[in-house]
Motif scaffolding. Structure first.
Motif, PDB file in Angstrom:
ATOM      1  N   THR A   1       0.838  -1.201   0.000  1.00  0.00           N
ATOM      2  CA  THR A   1       0.000   0.000   0.000  1.00  0.00           C
ATOM      3  C   THR A   1       0.874   1.253   0.000  1.00  0.00           C
ATOM      4  N   PRO A   2       0.613   2.224  -0.868  1.00  0.00           N
ATOM      5  CA  PRO A   2       1.390   3.475  -0.862  1.00  0.00           C
ATOM      6  C   PRO A   2       1.306   4.161   0.505  1.00  0.00           C
ATOM      7  N   LEU A   3       2.423   4.740   0.926  1.00  0.00           N
ATOM      8  CA  LEU A   3       2.549   5.240   2.291  1.00  0.00           C
ATOM      9  C   LEU A   3       3.142   6.642   2.300  1.00  0.00           C
ATOM     10  N   THR A   4       2.490   7.540   3.032  1.00  0.00           N
ATOM     11  CA  THR A   4       2.973   8.899   3.249  1.00  0.00           C
ATOM     12  C   THR A   4       3.107   9.118   4.754  1.00  0.00           C
ATOM     13  N   LEU A   5       4.154   9.822   5.165  1.00  0.00           N
ATOM     14  CA  LEU A   5       4.426  10.054   6.580  1.00  0.00           C
ATOM     15  C   LEU A   5       4.247  11.525   6.940  1.00  0.00           C
ATOM     16  N   LEU A   6       3.637  11.775   8.107  1.00  0.00           N
ATOM     17  CA  LEU A   6       3.465  13.116   8.648  1.00  0.00           C
ATOM     18  C   LEU A   6       4.149  13.179  10.006  1.00  0.00           C
ATOM     19  N   GLY A   7       4.947  14.207  10.236  1.00  0.00           N
ATOM     20  CA  GLY A   7       5.662  14.294  11.506  1.00  0.00           C
ATOM     21  C   GLY A   7       5.906  15.717  11.944  1.00  0.00           C
ATOM     22  N   ASP A   8       6.331  15.846  13.187  1.00  0.00           N
ATOM     23  CA  ASP A   8       6.661  17.167  13.723  1.00  0.00           C
ATOM     24  C   ASP A   8       7.824  17.797  12.977  1.00  0.00           C
ATOM     25  N   THR A   9       8.861  16.984  12.687  1.00  0.00           N
ATOM     26  CA  THR A   9      10.104  17.506  12.130  1.00  0.00           C
ATOM     27  C   THR A   9      10.632  16.575  11.040  1.00  0.00           C
ATOM     28  N   PRO A  10      11.523  17.055  10.185  1.00  0.00           N
ATOM     29  CA  PRO A  10      12.180  16.164   9.221  1.00  0.00           C
ATOM     30  C   PRO A  10      12.938  15.034   9.902  1.00  0.00           C
ATOM     31  N   ASP A  11      13.514  15.293  11.066  1.00  0.00           N
ATOM     32  CA  ASP A  11      14.235  14.233  11.785  1.00  0.00           C
ATOM     33  C   ASP A  11      13.286  13.106  12.182  1.00  0.00           C
ATOM     34  N   GLN A  12      12.065  13.445  12.544  1.00  0.00           N
ATOM     35  CA  GLN A  12      11.091  12.419  12.907  1.00  0.00           C
ATOM     36  C   GLN A  12      10.749  11.550  11.694  1.00  0.00           C
ATOM     37  N   VAL A  13      10.567  12.173  10.554  1.00  0.00           N
ATOM     38  CA  VAL A  13      10.295  11.408   9.335  1.00  0.00           C
ATOM     39  C   VAL A  13      11.495  10.533   8.975  1.00  0.00           C
ATOM     40  N   ALA A  14      12.703  11.075   9.121  1.00  0.00           N
ATOM     41  CA  ALA A  14      13.909  10.312   8.798  1.00  0.00           C
ATOM     42  C   ALA A  14      14.042   9.097   9.715  1.00  0.00           C
ATOM     43  N   GLU A  15      13.699   9.257  10.984  1.00  0.00           N
ATOM     44  CA  GLU A  15      13.754   8.127  11.914  1.00  0.00           C
ATOM     45  C   GLU A  15      12.754   7.058  11.503  1.00  0.00           C
ATOM     46  N   ALA A  16      11.556   7.475  11.134  1.00  0.00           N
ATOM     47  CA  ALA A  16      10.545   6.510  10.700  1.00  0.00           C
ATOM     48  C   ALA A  16      10.977   5.801   9.424  1.00  0.00           C
ATOM     49  N   GLN A  17      11.562   6.541   8.499  1.00  0.00           N
ATOM     50  CA  GLN A  17      12.050   5.945   7.253  1.00  0.00           C
ATOM     51  C   GLN A  17      13.107   4.890   7.543  1.00  0.00           C
ATOM     52  N   ARG A  18      13.986   5.173   8.477  1.00  0.00           N
ATOM     53  CA  ARG A  18      15.014   4.208   8.871  1.00  0.00           C
ATOM     54  C   ARG A  18      14.369   2.954   9.467  1.00  0.00           C
ATOM     55  N   GLU A  19      13.353   3.157  10.285  1.00  0.00           N
ATOM     56  CA  GLU A  19      12.643   2.013  10.860  1.00  0.00           C
ATOM     57  C   GLU A  19      12.017   1.156   9.764  1.00  0.00           C
ATOM     58  N   LEU A  20      11.445   1.805   8.772  1.00  0.00           N
ATOM     59  CA  LEU A  20      10.707   1.081   7.748  1.00  0.00           C
ATOM     60  C   LEU A  20      11.610   0.286   6.818  1.00  0.00           C
ATOM     61  N   VAL A  21      12.777   0.812   6.465  1.00  0.00           N
ATOM     62  CA  VAL A  21      13.645   0.046   5.566  1.00  0.00           C
ATOM     63  C   VAL A  21      14.127  -1.229   6.245  1.00  0.00           C
ATOM     64  N   ARG A  22      14.142  -1.242   7.572  1.00  0.00           N
ATOM     65  CA  ARG A  22      14.551  -2.455   8.287  1.00  0.00           C
ATOM     66  C   ARG A  22      13.583  -3.607   8.057  1.00  0.00           C
ATOM     67  N   ILE A  23      12.338  -3.299   7.693  1.00  0.00           N
ATOM     68  CA  ILE A  23      11.385  -4.365   7.398  1.00  0.00           C
ATOM     69  C   ILE A  23      11.012  -4.380   5.916  1.00  0.00           C
ATOM     70  N   GLY A  24      11.828  -3.729   5.087  1.00  0.00           N
ATOM     71  CA  GLY A  24      11.664  -3.839   3.651  1.00  0.00           C
ATOM     72  C   GLY A  24      10.671  -2.883   3.023  1.00  0.00           C
TER      73      GLY A  24
END
Length: 460
Positions: free
Chosen positions: A306-329
């Protein structure tokens, strides 16, 4: 003297390891985001010569192949694993010399998978530790059911034998260094909660080393619970040989783009805390906060692809989530937006009420309410509020038709899973109150009646 450095990935409940002698180093079970490993090696002033995989992982995408290619290290994977890339095939009893005084010995420990290996690290002739992957954990073992029901009975007995072999093969002061068991759903049963252990300690506390095989097998099988749906995609990804991830920031998404994604049925996930989300969020977005097991629950719930878009307080928060997500492909993101939620929509922000178990008890004096418990079935069976319905969070989308109507109050053990559930319910037309409270500490204390299950739950 060898230095063993733990690299924590707490949101997945896993550990990787960097071991060095001051000059040469090896790595065990690296996560996908290998910059953490290379950065650590650089800080330690050591060169990585070898990378070891204890098994083809089921709960994350490995960084092993990418790390070996990046550093020129030898990549050690069980010779019997069917993989689509070149590796150094390793088998039970093989020894790899990392440096003059540091070597690694492979020990066959099937159980979590059929080809699982543990790796004993030797300093000279002395085994100082063993990297046990998903075999012997702190007070438990890795679960034996991830390869399907047809293999579980065989693997659970292998797991018992493997634990026994490690205990007999290694000295009592050897450190036990598992990959799983720190909140990972790869653990079978509860771990000890400790931060370190030895073979001697495991002999004292680990049921796999203290119970008869028949008793341990029965207890282990009886205690198996659901595991995340995304696990189904990890083994094939790891067999194919995953590349290093691209962590470049996703494209920015404006109000119109976000609205279109929601209208199209894409997932737009708000990474903020449940408190912030409850106070105001974009209609149709889902709250999976970075302050919990973000990637585990997003990966468990999202229809894969499913296509996924992220919303966060800061760019660092989005970057952390992106890092989490690549760990599960999950490598591809449609976009992201940061800042205030009012900047993400032209519509009025949505809100929902947060409450406590004491609030629930008070309301029950005045009117009938519906209580939805989104904990997993074994948690529910251990004790729940009288009259509550149980739909585990990971089943909420599939069982939306079973969600009670009326004045709906939703809880889990702490509030994190319940907030995800309330956001999913809201996106599907339900209105609910989030009980943002600790169940074990405050449900009974608030005067709510805790009872045994009213019916057997078969959905897990």
């Amino acid at each position: 003297m060898a230095t063993i450095i733990t690299i924590e990935t707490p949101t997945l409940g896993d550990r990787s390891y960097l071991v060095h002698d001051g000059s040469r180093a090896f790595v065990v079970d690296p996560q996908r985001d290998i910059d953490r490993v290379t950065g650590l090696a650089e800080a330690e002033g050591v060169h990585i010569t070898d990378v070891f995989e204890t098994h083809i992982h089921n709960d994350y995408v490995t960084g092993g192949l990418a790390l070996a290619e990046r550093t020129g290290a030898r990549y050690h994977v069980n010779a019997d694993d069917e993989v689509a890339y070149q590796r150094n095939p390793i088998r039970d009893g093989d020894t790899v010399r990392v440096s003059e005084n540091l070597s690694v010995r492979a020990i066959a420990t099937p159980g979590h998978t059929f080809t699982h290996l543990a790796f004993a690290v030797h300093e000279g002739d002395q085994a100082i530790g063993v990297f046990t992957g998903g075999s012997l954990l702190f007070g438990a073992t890795g679960r034996p059911d991830l390869l399907g029901e047809d293999n579980t009975d065989t693997l659970v007995r292998h797991q018992y034998s493997s634990a026994q072999r490690l205990a007999a093969d290694l000295p009592e002061d050897a450190k036990v260094l598992p990959t799983h068991g720190f909140g990972s759903f790869c653990a079978a049963g509860g771990t000890s909660g400790g931060d370190a252990s030895t073979i001697g300690e495991e002999k004292r506390i680990n049921p796999a080393l203290n119970l008869s095989e028949e008793q341990w097998v029965a207890d282990t099988l009886a205690g198996l619970d659901a595991f995340p749906a995304y696990y189904a995609h990890m083994g094939p990804a790891n067999q194919a040989g995953p590349a290093a991830p691209d962590l470049a920031p996703p494209a920015p998404a404006d109000r119109a783009t976000i609205a279109q994604h929601i209208a199209d049925g894409d997932w737009v996930v708000d990474l903020r805390s449940r408190t912030a989300f409850a106070d105001g969020h974009v209609r149709g977005t889902l709250n999976i906060g970075l302050d919990g097991q973000f990637s585990t629950y997003l990966g468990w719930l999202i229809p894969w692809g499913t296509p996924l878009t992220l919303l966060g307080d800061t760019p660092d928060q989005v970057a952390e989530a992106q890092r989490e997500l690549v760990r599960i492909g999950i490598d591809e993101l449609e976009g992201s937006a940061t800042g205030e939620p009012s900047a993400w929509t032209h519509e009025e922000l949505e809100e929902f009420r947060r409450a406590t178990f004491a609030d629930l008890k008070s309301v029950q004096h005045h009117r009938a309410v519906e209580i939805l418990d989104v904990r997993r079935t074994p948690e529910f069976n251990d004790g729940h509020i009288e009259g509550a319905s149980n739909i585990p969070l990971h089943q909420i989308l599939a069982r939306m038709a079973e969600v009670p109507h009326g004045d709906l109050w939703v809880h889990c053990a702490s509030g994190y899973r319940a907030s995800i559930a309330v956001s999913v319910l809201a996106a599907n037309g339900h209105t609910a109150v989030l009980i943002d409270d600790n169940f074990d500490e405050h449900a009974s204390e608030s005067g709510l009646v805790i009872t045994e299950p009213r019916f057997a739950q078969q959905h897990d």
